[in-house]
Design a protein around this motif. Structure first.
Motif, short mmCIF file in Angstrom:
data_model
loop_
_atom_site.label_atom_id
_atom_site.label_comp_id
_atom_site.label_asym_id
_atom_site.label_seq_id
_atom_site.Cartn_x
_atom_site.Cartn_y
_atom_site.Cartn_z
N ARG A 62 48.05 37.60 40.83
CA ARG A 62 48.27 39.01 41.15
C ARG A 62 47.22 39.57 42.10
O ARG A 62 47.34 40.69 42.59
CB ARG A 62 48.26 39.84 39.87
N ILE A 63 46.17 38.77 42.34
CA ILE A 63 45.09 39.23 43.21
C ILE A 63 44.32 38.02 43.71
O ILE A 63 44.14 37.03 43.00
CB ILE A 63 44.12 40.18 42.44
N VAL A 64 43.89 38.10 44.97
CA VAL A 64 42.88 37.20 45.51
C VAL A 64 41.65 38.06 45.78
O VAL A 64 41.70 38.96 46.62
CB VAL A 64 43.35 36.50 46.79
N GLN A 65 40.61 37.82 45.03
CA GLN A 65 39.39 38.61 45.14
C GLN A 65 38.37 37.85 45.97
O GLN A 65 37.91 36.77 45.57
CB GLN A 65 38.82 38.92 43.76
N SER A 66 38.02 38.37 47.13
CA SER A 66 36.98 37.75 47.93
C SER A 66 35.62 38.01 47.30
O SER A 66 35.33 39.12 46.83
CB SER A 66 37.00 38.32 49.35
N LEU A 67 34.78 36.99 47.30
CA LEU A 67 33.42 37.13 46.80
C LEU A 67 32.44 37.47 47.91
O LEU A 67 31.26 37.62 47.67
CB LEU A 67 32.98 35.85 46.08
#
Length: 306
Positions: A62-67
């Protein structure tokens, strides 16, 4: 909640315990069936074989979270159809503030003029901050934080962004007023993202608009600067100095002229780093929002590239 850690293995030992502390309900893994993951945590350098990541198999994510704060390495990935969020980390912002204020003060005070050679140079008196004009290109989270910190020290600070979005307490010029902003930049700090509209923005023409002897501090993106034009401006004496933390090629090759040029200070992309100890709570909040179907924080606008 299950998340796939799509980041270089060297980062695991820092991120895994930080995420467990910030989000106890999270099952963070480095391998497994892509269809079984609710989210992807991504950092540049993955996959470690240098290939582009394939996000297509993560059909349940549901999400791709960039670090990382920058998303230019994946925003154009055709397999990435999931919502993409950039990192806005209090620790990263504080690191950028410290880097920019430190180098701005060094330039403002002329610290490098005082050679330790036995010569008494007390005729060189730096002006007060209120007499120095600083321009910050890019007034997003990082740029706004830097602008406010410098204004707090007394500098005359102007911001510029393509949108001209207001920043409380800072005069912000927008869009077509870039030339006006550059014309007042005795110290120019660039925190612009890497987009088609910013690449090569600082070229011979725009650098010529800076006040003679101006100092450039670029901890934003290396693609902003046309390198040969910058060297020419330094050699001609139009630009006083350049502090560069980011480059078109990294690591900067040992034979690159920036290393040996007396008008350039090279720092090795250390201006600001995402710190798991502070960033994990940001990631945890966004993961919970994704699972609850709530609005995500720092959602990337694919058309704008950030």
């Amino acid at each position: 909640m299950r998340a796939f850690f799509a980041a270089p293995a060297v980062l695991w030992d820092d991120w895994a315990p930080a995420m467990r502390a910030a989000c106890p309900e999270l099952d963070l893994q480095r391998e497994g069936d892509p269809q079984g993951f609710d989210a992807v945590l991504y950092a540049p350098g993955y996959p470690e074989d240098g290939s582009a990541m394939d996000f297509a198999p993560f059909t349940s994510a549901r999400i791709v979270q960039s670090l990382w704060a920058g998303v230019e390495r994946i925003v154009g990935n055709a397999t990435l159809t999931q919502p993409l969020c950039r990192m806005v980390d209090p620790g990263l912002a504080q690191g950028m503030v410290e880097y920019c204020t430190g180098w701005a003060l060094r330039a403002h005070l002329g610290m490098d003029r005082y050679a330790q050679d036995g010569v008494w140079r007390n005729e060189i008196v730096p002006p007060l901050a209120a007499e120095r004009s600083v321009v910050v290109l890019g007034t997003g989270e990082l740029g706004a934080a830097v602008a406010r910190a410098l204004a707090g020290l007394g500098f005359r600070v102007t911001g510029w962004s393509a949108s001209g979005r207001p920043v409380e307490g800072i005069a912000v010029l927008g869009g077509e007023r870039l030339d006006a902003a550059l014309g007042r930049a005795e110290i120019l700090i660039s925190l612009l993202p890497d987009t088609p509209g910013t690449r090569g923005l600082l070229d011979a023409r725009t650098l010529s608009l800076l006040p003679r002897g101006a100092v450039l501090i670029n901890p934003g993106r290396g693609t902003l600067v046309v390198e040969d034009d910058l060297l020419a401006a330094l050699d001609a004496g139009r630009l006083g100095h350049a502090v560069l933390d980011v480059f078109r090629t990294e690591p900067l090759p040992p034979a690159h002229p920036f290393w040996a040029h007396p008008g350039v200070t090279v720092t090795p992309h250390v201006a600001a780093e995402t710190r798991p100890s502070t960033a994990a709570t940001v990631v945890a909040d966004n993961l919970r929002r994704a699972m609850a179907g709530e609005a995500l924080r720092y959602l990337v606008d694919r058309a704008r590239g950030y």
